[in-house]
Design an enzyme around this catalytic site. Sequence first.
Site, PDB file in Angstrom:
ATOM      1  CB  CYS A 137      -2.828  -2.722   3.436  1.00 20.73           C
ATOM      2  SG  CYS A 137      -1.083  -3.533   3.120  1.00 20.73           S
TER       3      CYS A 137
ATOM      4  CB  CYS B 239      13.158 -10.225  11.749  1.00 23.52           C
ATOM      5  SG  CYS B 239      13.964 -11.406  10.683  1.00 23.52           S
TER       6      CYS B 239
ATOM      7  CB  CYS C 294       1.195  -2.967   6.401  1.00 25.69           C
ATOM      8  SG  CYS C 294       0.819  -1.386   6.027  1.00 25.69           S
TER       9      CYS C 294
ATOM     10  CB  CYS D 132      -0.782  -0.126   1.245  1.00 28.89           C
ATOM     11  SG  CYS D 132      -0.293   0.312   2.656  1.00 28.89           S
TER      12      CYS D 132
END
Length: 135
Positions: free
Chosen positions: A100, A120, A97, A51
Amino acid sequence: MRGKIEKTDAEWRAELTGQQYHVCREKGTEPAFTGQYHAFKERGVYRCGCCGEPLFNSDEKFDSGTGWPSFWQPANPEAVAEKVDASHGMRRIEVVCQGCGAHLGHVFPDGPRPTGLRYCINSVALAFQPEPERS
Protein backbone atom coordinates in the site's frame (compact mmCIF):
# COMPACT_ATOMS: atom_id res chain seq x y z
CA MET A 1 1.90 -10.75 -1.81
CA ARG A 2 -1.43 -9.33 -2.87
CA GLY A 3 -1.87 -6.68 -5.54
CA LYS A 4 -1.13 -3.01 -4.94
CA ILE A 5 -3.73 -1.28 -2.75
CA GLU A 6 -4.60 2.24 -3.78
CA LYS A 7 -6.93 4.51 -1.82
CA THR A 8 -7.68 8.19 -1.81
CA ASP A 9 -6.32 10.45 0.88
CA ALA A 10 -9.87 10.74 2.29
CA GLU A 11 -10.19 6.94 2.49
CA TRP A 12 -6.89 6.62 4.37
CA ARG A 13 -7.87 9.42 6.77
CA ALA A 14 -11.19 7.67 7.49
CA GLU A 15 -9.54 4.29 8.16
CA LEU A 16 -6.46 5.26 10.19
CA THR A 17 -5.98 6.97 13.53
CA GLY A 18 -4.44 10.45 13.43
CA GLN A 19 -1.04 9.12 14.46
CA GLN A 20 -1.18 6.23 11.97
CA TYR A 21 -2.06 8.65 9.19
CA HIS A 22 0.76 11.02 10.15
CA VAL A 23 3.38 8.25 10.25
CA CYS A 24 2.20 6.01 7.41
CA ARG A 25 0.90 8.54 4.89
CA GLU A 26 2.85 11.70 5.78
CA LYS A 27 6.17 9.95 6.61
CA GLY A 28 6.16 10.99 10.25
CA THR A 29 7.85 9.27 13.19
CA GLU A 30 6.41 8.29 16.54
CA PRO A 31 8.48 9.38 19.56
CA ALA A 32 11.09 6.84 20.70
CA PHE A 33 10.05 4.42 23.48
CA THR A 34 6.34 5.28 23.10
CA GLY A 35 5.19 2.65 20.59
CA GLN A 36 3.43 -0.48 21.77
CA TYR A 37 5.89 -2.87 20.08
CA HIS A 38 9.33 -1.46 20.96
CA ALA A 39 9.73 -3.79 23.98
CA PHE A 40 7.11 -6.34 22.90
CA LYS A 41 8.25 -9.98 23.17
CA GLU A 42 5.35 -12.15 21.93
CA ARG A 43 5.81 -14.57 19.04
CA GLY A 44 3.99 -13.94 15.79
CA VAL A 45 3.86 -11.84 12.65
CA TYR A 46 3.99 -8.06 12.34
CA ARG A 47 1.69 -6.97 9.53
CA CYS A 48 1.25 -3.60 7.84
CA GLY A 49 -1.11 -1.52 9.96
CA CYS A 50 -2.68 -0.09 6.81
CA CYS A 51 -3.23 -3.10 4.54
CA GLY A 52 -2.42 -6.22 6.59
CA GLU A 53 0.52 -7.39 4.45
CA PRO A 54 2.89 -9.65 6.49
CA LEU A 55 6.12 -7.66 6.92
CA PHE A 56 8.26 -8.98 9.80
CA ASN A 57 8.44 -12.06 12.05
CA SER A 58 9.10 -11.99 15.78
CA ASP A 59 12.02 -14.39 15.22
CA GLU A 60 13.89 -11.56 13.43
CA LYS A 61 13.08 -8.89 16.05
CA PHE A 62 15.81 -7.65 18.39
CA ASP A 63 16.29 -4.97 21.04
CA SER A 64 18.32 -2.25 19.35
CA GLY A 65 18.03 0.15 22.29
CA THR A 66 16.68 2.83 19.96
CA GLY A 67 13.09 2.89 21.23
CA TRP A 68 11.50 1.49 18.05
CA PRO A 69 10.80 -2.11 17.05
CA SER A 70 13.85 -3.36 15.19
CA PHE A 71 14.23 -6.34 12.87
CA TRP A 72 17.29 -7.74 11.10
CA GLN A 73 15.31 -8.74 7.99
CA PRO A 74 11.76 -8.63 6.58
CA ALA A 75 9.59 -11.76 6.61
CA ASN A 76 9.44 -11.52 2.83
CA PRO A 77 11.89 -9.17 1.08
CA GLU A 78 9.27 -8.54 -1.62
CA ALA A 79 6.87 -7.16 1.01
CA VAL A 80 8.96 -4.04 1.63
CA ALA A 81 10.55 -1.50 -0.67
CA GLU A 82 13.48 0.76 0.07
CA LYS A 83 13.74 4.37 -1.10
CA VAL A 84 16.34 7.09 -0.60
CA ASP A 85 15.15 9.63 1.96
CA ALA A 86 17.07 12.92 1.87
CA SER A 87 14.77 14.79 4.28
CA HIS A 88 15.89 16.60 7.43
CA GLY A 89 19.41 17.16 6.06
CA MET A 90 20.23 13.43 6.22
CA ARG A 91 20.54 10.61 3.73
CA ARG A 92 18.68 7.55 4.95
CA ILE A 93 16.93 4.58 3.41
CA GLU A 94 13.16 4.66 3.91
CA VAL A 95 11.23 1.40 4.22
CA VAL A 96 7.71 1.27 2.76
CA CYS A 97 5.07 -1.43 2.44
CA GLN A 98 4.93 -2.79 -1.11
CA GLY A 99 1.23 -3.52 -0.69
CA CYS A 100 0.00 0.00 0.00
CA GLY A 101 3.01 2.33 0.04
CA ALA A 102 2.78 3.06 3.78
CA HIS A 103 5.88 4.60 5.35
CA LEU A 104 7.14 2.09 7.93
CA GLY A 105 10.47 3.55 9.06
CA HIS A 106 14.10 3.28 7.92
CA VAL A 107 16.79 0.64 7.50
CA PHE A 108 20.34 1.15 8.78
CA PRO A 109 23.56 -0.86 8.28
CA ASP A 110 24.23 -1.28 12.02
CA GLY A 111 22.19 -4.36 12.89
CA PRO A 112 23.16 -7.82 14.10
CA ARG A 113 24.28 -10.83 12.10
CA PRO A 114 23.48 -12.45 9.80
CA THR A 115 22.36 -9.41 7.74
CA GLY A 116 23.99 -6.52 9.60
CA LEU A 117 20.78 -4.55 9.01
CA ARG A 118 18.44 -2.78 11.43
CA TYR A 119 14.94 -2.19 10.14
CA CYS A 120 13.79 0.51 12.54
CA ILE A 121 9.98 0.50 12.28
CA ASN A 122 7.26 2.66 13.83
CA SER A 123 4.87 0.66 16.03
CA VAL A 124 1.81 2.48 14.64
CA ALA A 125 2.73 1.23 11.17
CA LEU A 126 2.36 -2.37 12.40
CA ALA A 127 -0.43 -4.71 13.48
CA PHE A 128 0.65 -7.79 15.43
CA GLN A 129 -0.80 -11.24 14.75
CA PRO A 130 0.09 -13.73 17.51
CA GLU A 131 1.44 -17.15 16.62
CA PRO A 132 -1.28 -19.80 17.02
CA GLU A 133 -1.02 -21.75 20.27
CA ARG A 134 0.36 -25.24 19.93
CA SER A 135 -1.56 -28.11 21.45
